[in-house]
Write a protein that holds these residues in place. Structure first.
Motif, short mmCIF file in Angstrom:
data_model
loop_
_atom_site.label_atom_id
_atom_site.label_comp_id
_atom_site.label_asym_id
_atom_site.label_seq_id
_atom_site.Cartn_x
_atom_site.Cartn_y
_atom_site.Cartn_z
N CYS A 75 0.85 -1.19 0.00
CA CYS A 75 0.00 0.00 0.00
C CYS A 75 0.89 1.24 0.00
O CYS A 75 1.78 1.38 0.83
CB CYS A 75 -0.93 0.01 1.21
SG CYS A 75 -2.01 1.46 1.29
N THR A 98 -1.95 -1.19 -3.82
CA THR A 98 -3.06 -0.31 -3.44
C THR A 98 -2.48 1.08 -3.23
O THR A 98 -1.49 1.25 -2.53
CB THR A 98 -3.73 -0.80 -2.14
OG1 THR A 98 -4.26 -2.10 -2.36
CG2 THR A 98 -4.86 0.14 -1.72
N VAL A 100 -3.46 5.07 -2.12
CA VAL A 100 -4.44 5.99 -1.53
C VAL A 100 -3.87 7.39 -1.61
O VAL A 100 -2.72 7.63 -1.23
CB VAL A 100 -4.79 5.58 -0.07
CG1 VAL A 100 -3.56 5.45 0.79
CG2 VAL A 100 -5.77 6.58 0.54
N SER A 102 -5.19 11.75 -1.39
CA SER A 102 -6.28 12.64 -0.99
C SER A 102 -6.76 13.57 -2.09
O SER A 102 -7.79 14.22 -1.94
CB SER A 102 -5.85 13.49 0.22
OG SER A 102 -4.74 14.30 -0.13
N TYR A 125 -7.56 4.55 -4.55
CA TYR A 125 -8.58 5.07 -3.65
C TYR A 125 -8.36 6.55 -3.38
O TYR A 125 -7.26 6.96 -2.99
CB TYR A 125 -8.58 4.30 -2.31
CG TYR A 125 -9.00 2.86 -2.47
CD1 TYR A 125 -10.35 2.50 -2.46
CD2 TYR A 125 -8.04 1.86 -2.66
CE1 TYR A 125 -10.73 1.17 -2.63
CE2 TYR A 125 -8.42 0.53 -2.82
CZ TYR A 125 -9.76 0.20 -2.81
OH TYR A 125 -10.13 -1.12 -2.98
N ASP A 127 -8.91 9.08 -0.90
CA ASP A 127 -9.24 9.10 0.52
C ASP A 127 -8.09 9.72 1.30
O ASP A 127 -6.96 9.80 0.82
CB ASP A 127 -9.48 7.67 1.02
CG ASP A 127 -10.35 7.61 2.27
OD1 ASP A 127 -10.64 8.67 2.86
OD2 ASP A 127 -10.73 6.49 2.66
N THR A 131 -8.71 8.23 7.39
CA THR A 131 -9.98 7.50 7.28
C THR A 131 -9.77 6.14 6.63
O THR A 131 -10.43 5.16 6.99
CB THR A 131 -11.02 8.32 6.49
OG1 THR A 131 -10.44 8.76 5.26
CG2 THR A 131 -11.47 9.53 7.27
N PHE A 132 -8.84 6.06 5.70
CA PHE A 132 -8.52 4.79 5.04
C PHE A 132 -8.01 3.78 6.06
O PHE A 132 -8.36 2.60 6.01
CB PHE A 132 -7.47 5.03 3.96
CG PHE A 132 -7.28 3.89 3.00
CD1 PHE A 132 -8.20 3.63 2.00
CD2 PHE A 132 -6.16 3.06 3.09
CE1 PHE A 132 -8.03 2.58 1.11
CE2 PHE A 132 -5.98 2.02 2.21
CZ PHE A 132 -6.91 1.77 1.21
N ASN A 135 -10.70 1.98 8.00
CA ASN A 135 -11.60 1.11 7.23
C ASN A 135 -11.26 -0.35 7.49
O ASN A 135 -10.14 -0.79 7.21
CB ASN A 135 -11.45 1.44 5.74
CG ASN A 135 -12.49 0.74 4.88
OD1 ASN A 135 -12.88 -0.39 5.15
ND2 ASN A 135 -12.91 1.40 3.82
N PHE A 138 -9.32 -2.54 4.98
CA PHE A 138 -7.90 -2.33 4.68
C PHE A 138 -7.00 -2.36 5.91
O PHE A 138 -5.80 -2.62 5.80
CB PHE A 138 -7.72 -0.98 3.97
CG PHE A 138 -8.59 -0.84 2.76
CD1 PHE A 138 -8.39 -1.63 1.64
CD2 PHE A 138 -9.64 0.08 2.74
CE1 PHE A 138 -9.20 -1.50 0.53
CE2 PHE A 138 -10.45 0.20 1.63
CZ PHE A 138 -10.23 -0.59 0.52
#
Length: 239
Positions: A75, A98, A100, A102, A125, A127, A131-132, A135, A138
């Motif tokens: 990630c 993955t 992520v 913003s 994603y 995000d 907040t990720f 989740n 994840f």
């Protein structure tokens, strides 16, 4: 660093790029420059600098950790223009990536990039990392989590360690060595379930610029309260 030298120096490191992989890096460079005129992706735009300071620099992560052992999940937090995860994916196609970020504009660029390079098993994603990381889908699910960011390690620990599975590792890429930063981040590592393992020093070819890869192993589950609300880790780091 011209593309031909990029390929040759990686070969010396045991990484043998195919013609197709070199073509993928060429497409990456082209799209990066095209989109950089629309949105601010990078201040580095010259071909030789991109290959050295973005592409090669990203791949140095593989000099610290073995990323070529089957199905490994990685990630990339705050990936920006896809560094380091997309160059790593090109070199190691088996990686499950993955990303992520913003900013939705960057995610749009990355989606076009992934499609143009015909990369599979890459999830994007839009995000905030805070907040990720809360989740359940994840949280504590990745073998490796990485950040190539300017934030201090005490902040990055809170954004990244909640996503690392037990016995996995958070890999922080830093442009400068800072014993003070490591000392400052000691409390956040402990609180969030991490343990500092090693610092790998890498010299970039040609310029001999130093890079530092910090490996922090996840040894305990991260308490549920972390990461805190968006913005809080940066404003009130755990120190």
């Amino acid at each position: 660093m011209k593309p031909e030298l990029f390929k040759e120096i990686l070969k010396e490191q045991g990484i043998h790029l195919t013609d197709y992989q070199m073509e993928q890096f060429g497409i990456y460079f082209k799209l990066l420059n095209e989109w950089n005129e629309k949105i601010n992706l990078t201040a580095i735009t010259e071909l030789e600098e991109v290959y050295l300071k973005h592409f090669y620099d990203s791949i140095t992560l593989a000099f610290s950790e073995n990323l070529n052992t089957g199905k490994i999940s990685l990630c990339d937090v705050g990936s920006g223009a896809g560094f380091p995860s997309i160059p790593l994916k090109i070199v190691f196609p088996e990686l499950s990536i993955t990303i992520v970020d913003s900013l939705n504009k960057r995610i749009n660029f990355l989606q076009l990039l992934v499609d143009s390079l015909k990369l599979e098993d890459v999830e994007l994603y839009h995000d905030r990392a805070e907040t990720f990381g809360q989740n359940p889908e994840f949280r504590e699910s990745f073998d490796f989590v990485t950040a190539r960011a300017v934030a201090r390690l005490s902040v990055l620990n809170e954004l990244c360690l909640p996503l690392v599975k037990l016995e996995g590792s958070f890999l922080a890429l830093k442009a400068a060595k800072s014993d003070e930063e490591l000392v400052e981040a000691k409390k956040s590592m402990t609180v969030l379930g991490g343990k500092f393992v090693k610092e790998t020093e890498v010299s970039l070819p040609i310029t001999q610029d130093q890079r530092y890869i910090l490996t922090i192993k996840k040894v305990k589950t991260t308490p549920k309260k972390y990461p805190r609300k968006p913005g809080t880790p940066n404003k009130k780091p755990i120190i």
